[in-house]
Design a protein around this motif. Sequence first.
Motif, mmCIF file in Angstrom:
data_model
loop_
_atom_site.group_PDB
_atom_site.id
_atom_site.type_symbol
_atom_site.label_atom_id
_atom_site.label_comp_id
_atom_site.label_asym_id
_atom_site.label_seq_id
_atom_site.Cartn_x
_atom_site.Cartn_y
_atom_site.Cartn_z
ATOM 1 N N GLY A 76 0.827 -1.194 0.000
ATOM 2 C CA GLY A 76 0.000 0.000 0.000
ATOM 3 C C GLY A 76 0.861 1.242 0.000
ATOM 4 O O GLY A 76 2.078 1.175 0.082
ATOM 5 N N GLY A 77 0.204 2.418 -0.089
ATOM 6 C CA GLY A 77 0.949 3.663 -0.131
ATOM 7 C C GLY A 77 1.361 4.001 -1.550
ATOM 8 O O GLY A 77 0.884 3.398 -2.514
ATOM 9 N N LYS A 78 2.259 4.978 -1.649
ATOM 10 C CA LYS A 78 2.627 5.451 -2.985
ATOM 11 C C LYS A 78 4.122 5.728 -3.065
ATOM 12 O O LYS A 78 4.711 6.239 -2.101
ATOM 13 C CB LYS A 78 1.841 6.733 -3.285
ATOM 14 N N ILE A 79 4.720 5.372 -4.181
ATOM 15 C CA ILE A 79 6.130 5.704 -4.419
ATOM 16 C C ILE A 79 6.189 6.581 -5.666
ATOM 17 O O ILE A 79 5.596 6.241 -6.697
ATOM 18 C CB ILE A 79 6.971 4.431 -4.652
ATOM 19 N N ILE A 80 6.881 7.697 -5.558
ATOM 20 C CA ILE A 80 7.092 8.537 -6.744
ATOM 21 C C ILE A 80 8.596 8.611 -7.010
ATOM 22 O O ILE A 80 9.369 8.983 -6.122
ATOM 23 C CB ILE A 80 6.532 9.959 -6.543
ATOM 24 N N ASP A 88 15.783 1.138 -12.133
ATOM 25 C CA ASP A 88 16.473 -0.040 -12.662
ATOM 26 C C ASP A 88 15.463 -1.189 -12.796
ATOM 27 O O ASP A 88 14.270 -1.000 -12.613
ATOM 28 C CB ASP A 88 17.639 -0.408 -11.719
ATOM 29 N N SER A 89 15.947 -2.407 -13.044
ATOM 30 C CA SER A 89 15.055 -3.547 -13.282
ATOM 31 C C SER A 89 14.236 -3.922 -12.052
ATOM 32 O O SER A 89 14.527 -3.500 -10.950
ATOM 33 C CB SER A 89 15.875 -4.764 -13.706
ATOM 34 N N TRP A 90 13.263 -4.765 -12.279
ATOM 35 C CA TRP A 90 12.409 -5.377 -11.249
ATOM 36 C C TRP A 90 11.581 -4.356 -10.459
ATOM 37 O O TRP A 90 11.216 -4.607 -9.313
ATOM 38 C CB TRP A 90 13.226 -6.199 -10.242
ATOM 39 N N ALA A 91 11.239 -3.204 -11.058
ATOM 40 C CA ALA A 91 10.383 -2.249 -10.353
ATOM 41 C C ALA A 91 9.033 -2.906 -10.093
ATOM 42 O O ALA A 91 8.451 -3.536 -10.964
ATOM 43 C CB ALA A 91 10.208 -0.993 -11.194
ATOM 44 N N GLY A 92 8.541 -2.787 -8.862
ATOM 45 C CA GLY A 92 7.223 -3.336 -8.511
ATOM 46 C C GLY A 92 7.139 -4.846 -8.608
ATOM 47 O O GLY A 92 6.067 -5.397 -8.842
ATOM 48 N N GLN A 93 8.248 -5.529 -8.369
ATOM 49 C CA GLN A 93 8.242 -6.997 -8.431
ATOM 50 C C GLN A 93 7.275 -7.577 -7.386
ATOM 51 O O GLN A 93 7.266 -7.146 -6.242
ATOM 52 C CB GLN A 93 9.658 -7.507 -8.151
ATOM 53 N N ASN A 94 6.446 -8.517 -7.803
ATOM 54 C CA ASN A 94 5.468 -9.158 -6.909
ATOM 55 C C ASN A 94 4.646 -8.145 -6.105
ATOM 56 O O ASN A 94 4.286 -8.400 -4.962
ATOM 57 C CB ASN A 94 6.161 -10.112 -5.941
ATOM 58 N N MET A 95 4.333 -7.022 -6.707
ATOM 59 C CA MET A 95 3.584 -5.967 -6.018
ATOM 60 C C MET A 95 2.189 -6.463 -5.663
ATOM 61 O O MET A 95 1.570 -7.209 -6.403
ATOM 62 C CB MET A 95 3.500 -4.790 -6.987
ATOM 63 N N LYS A 96 1.716 -6.051 -4.487
ATOM 64 C CA LYS A 96 0.411 -6.543 -4.033
ATOM 65 C C LYS A 96 -0.638 -5.434 -3.965
ATOM 66 O O LYS A 96 -1.836 -5.702 -4.016
ATOM 67 C CB LYS A 96 0.558 -7.183 -2.660
ATOM 68 N N GLY A 143 -1.134 -0.652 -3.754
ATOM 69 C CA GLY A 143 -0.489 0.653 -3.735
ATOM 70 C C GLY A 143 -0.187 1.152 -5.134
ATOM 71 O O GLY A 143 -0.659 0.588 -6.118
ATOM 72 N N GLU A 144 0.619 2.212 -5.186
ATOM 73 C CA GLU A 144 0.883 2.824 -6.480
ATOM 74 C C GLU A 144 2.366 3.144 -6.621
ATOM 75 O O GLU A 144 2.996 3.611 -5.673
ATOM 76 C CB GLU A 144 0.050 4.111 -6.591
ATOM 77 N N LEU A 145 2.894 2.869 -7.783
ATOM 78 C CA LEU A 145 4.301 3.151 -8.070
ATOM 79 C C LEU A 145 4.351 4.013 -9.328
ATOM 80 O O LEU A 145 3.913 3.585 -10.396
ATOM 81 C CB LEU A 145 5.056 1.828 -8.275
ATOM 82 N N LEU A 146 4.825 5.240 -9.164
ATOM 83 C CA LEU A 146 4.877 6.157 -10.307
ATOM 84 C C LEU A 146 6.343 6.456 -10.624
ATOM 85 O O LEU A 146 7.078 6.957 -9.773
ATOM 86 C CB LEU A 146 4.131 7.452 -9.955
ATOM 87 N N LYS A 164 -0.906 -0.514 -8.845
ATOM 88 C CA LYS A 164 -0.816 0.183 -10.122
ATOM 89 C C LYS A 164 0.616 0.653 -10.330
ATOM 90 O O LYS A 164 1.235 1.202 -9.404
ATOM 91 C CB LYS A 164 -1.755 1.389 -10.035
ATOM 92 N N ILE A 165 1.162 0.402 -11.501
ATOM 93 C CA ILE A 165 2.496 0.912 -11.827
ATOM 94 C C ILE A 165 2.372 1.820 -13.045
ATOM 95 O O ILE A 165 1.797 1.414 -14.062
ATOM 96 C CB ILE A 165 3.473 -0.243 -12.159
ATOM 97 N N ILE A 166 2.872 3.038 -12.955
ATOM 98 C CA ILE A 166 2.863 3.934 -14.114
ATOM 99 C C ILE A 166 4.298 4.335 -14.428
ATOM 100 O O ILE A 166 5.030 4.792 -13.532
ATOM 101 C CB ILE A 166 2.010 5.194 -13.841
ATOM 102 N N VAL A 167 4.711 4.131 -15.662
ATOM 103 C CA VAL A 167 6.048 4.548 -16.087
ATOM 104 C C VAL A 167 5.862 5.589 -17.178
ATOM 105 O O VAL A 167 5.257 5.306 -18.216
ATOM 106 C CB VAL A 167 6.863 3.354 -16.621
ATOM 107 N N GLU A 168 6.367 6.781 -16.947
ATOM 108 C CA GLU A 168 6.123 7.830 -17.939
ATOM 109 C C GLU A 168 7.074 7.733 -19.125
ATOM 110 O O GLU A 168 6.775 8.208 -20.207
ATOM 111 C CB GLU A 168 6.200 9.202 -17.265
#
Lengths: 273, 567
Positions: free
Chosen positions: A102-106, A112-120, A122-125, A149-153
């Motif tokens: 949960g929570g948010k990462i900006i 680098d690789s493996w961003a949000g691996q096995n994410m359960k 929250g949000e990763l921007l 949710k993972i968003i990569v701009e």
Amino acid sequence: MKELILTLQKDIIVPVEMDKVIPNVIENLSLEEIKNLELVQGRKRVKVGDLFDVELNEIEGEPRVVIKNSNNKLKYVGSKMTKGEVIVEGDVGMYVGAEMKGGKIIVNGNADSWAGQNMKGGELLIKGSARDYVGSAYRGDWRGMSGGKIIVEGNAGNEIGEFMRKGLIHIKGNVGIMAGIHQNGGIIIIDGDVDVRVGGEMKAGAIVVYGKVDEVLPSFKYEGIVENPVIKLSKKDEGTPIEGTFYKFIGDYVHNKPKGQLYISVENNPHLI
Amino acid sequence: MEYIIKNGIVYDPLNGVNGEKMDICVKDGKIVESVSDNAKIIDASNCVVMPGGVDSHSHLAGAKVNVGRIFRPEDSVKDIYAKKGLRTGTGFSVPSTYKTGYQYSEMGYTMVVEAAMPPLIARHTHEEFIETPQIDKAAMPLFGNNWMVMEYLKEGDIKACAAYVAWLLKATRGFAIKIVNPGGTEAWGWGKNVHSLDDPVPYFDITPREIVRGLAEVNEMLGLPHSIHVHPNNLGHPGNWETTLETMKCVEGIEAKPRYGERETSYYNTHCQFHSYGGTSWKDFESKAIEIAEYVNKSKHVVIDVGQITLDETTTMTADGPMEYDLHMTNGLKWANCDVELETGSGVVPFIYSPKGPVYAVQWAIGLELFLHTNTDKVLLTTDHPNAGPFIRYPRVIAWLMSKKYRDEWLYNKVHKWAQQRSHVADSDKEYDLYEIAKITRANQAKVLGLSETKGHLGVGAEADIAIYAIDPEEKDGKKIEKAFRYAKYVLKGGDVVVKDGNIVKQIFGDTIYVDVQVGEDLMNEVLKDVEEKFRRYYSVNIDNYPVSDKYANSWRVIKIDATDIN
């Protein structure tokens, strides 16, 4: 609540694991305790205070961690966090947001690789680009990302959403080969182009590509052209509407009765059908 | 170094000691009558003292175990072993070698037998043994699908087969004759399997019955310490209990004639839980454990190990290639398969025994039923590590057996209701006492392996392999039993204290035990001609590069057997 500001003092060569400095941990710690937290660096342990300038403030709302002067040697940033916010100024290393709940990462930089691996959850921007295995499973596992949710701009690398089960990955740039390989649920949206073998061995879930696709795997079945479709991943699913005109494919028929949906923009891919 | 273990409550079934308070004296690695006043005192008051544990069937080292490690990084990450002063290790169901040794030792085990060693890849097994601390080791090479064995038995040449077995045991530094899905793994080379005891093997035209019976005769002719160690056909298939019974029956009348050790049985049925299934499909699947137990109880020649399901996520691995393929098709998870030239094959598949799965619940109940209904002199505790569950779950199995309350807690609250409906596990009130636990975890095993002269008991002259557990003999709290057996208070191996309060305090390396049988020279020379011919024509290696050389162990312990009367 607390706001922790860490400023990396100098460039480091050996990567540091940052999994102990997450909002739900620091909210119960004093400045001294945080400075004395031990982090793994290679085969040694270092204290937070030895690597970072540490500043702790009281703020309104949820706990927050800000990492300034960051670079791609900081691994496991926000890993396993359950609430609050992590803000990274600069690039970030491997496994950012791994197993986060949960929570948010900006990330105001590249990941680098493996961003949000096995994410359960929250949000990763990621404001910049990400490398390979965005939102993938742990190496060898067949139970991947299960929510969030993972968003990569920017762009992303190869094998994004590997073994994904649930949640959303949105890449605004281009991606490499085998996007959504072994996907088993969830939605991957790619605004840019994809390299070959998109959706390879997928069983369920959906992949939407707005950009260019050179070829679709022969084991996908063409279903026709759809306009402004609503993606339904199960009978009870209310559906996720997407805009545009797409070629719809079902696959991957290397499996029995696959339910994977592949939507590919008609406008950018006149050569496909 | 001398020790005296004072005031412990001793359970030593091989010497008939049932819960007596007595002192045990240790000198120079052996148990002795008395020691001098300089002996170090180990206070075992309020503790239970047993011989060191012996595991007669565990997949702990070798090629397929390593395949399991390599292709399951997600299993590695689940359990990380990092204690100061010790080698680190990883892996929950397929732990790395040091972790394996340490954890066996923490539980009070001092001897473990690798259950399946492909002869051609024997080196790999021994290489891993070298790096497996704390325990004595032995490995059983696979014979049940070996071309030479099948050809000799087809011709009815038992003597030549015996000489070949003797040669292979010595060449691979093996300990006993292991038979896995006799004929079936060879048939898998043709994409087939054998489905009953009289289903012929493609090309060789020999039946599993002839292979099992033939090798049983060979075993007793050579007088090996252990009997044939059999994983019968049809493992894991509903309705396989009939095949299991038939296989047990097919060696009736072959008497145990060990030239070393005190074994009384001539047939060892391993992981019997996987072979006690009734029904015709998974829909009408049911337990036939009681039928199997009844036959075992009345048959002098049979002993079984259970292979208890522990309801964990684990990794299955066996030389039964076609079975692993079936498993992969059932659960859809990744699959590794291997063919070992003229000898055997293997497969590896991850498996999740969920307590909520109806079939897994029945499998769990079948294992417990076997324990509860078989004569405790004829049953051994294993989980077929890691096939039915990892060996670190032995303490939990012990807790299920010792406490009806704990067993029922699982039966009624944790596992699927099929366990109650399709087995009789709920009806049994039996609770194991510590004497019986000592039998099924050490005494029976040592005896059936033929090692009971110095292992599995605490009599004078035995090796000082001793486990001390902090447990009250009347304890019925499952969690406490589990904890006591998971982390022994003290463990002595060869007279050294290696574990204290559940922590490894000394790293040692045990022996590798193998059998060297001498048969008549002329016969051996004849057989070697056939062996050389096979190597020239079919093997990918030269015969001179085949035997395992002296340097492949920290220390060898040879059981020499004179069988020169076979010629």
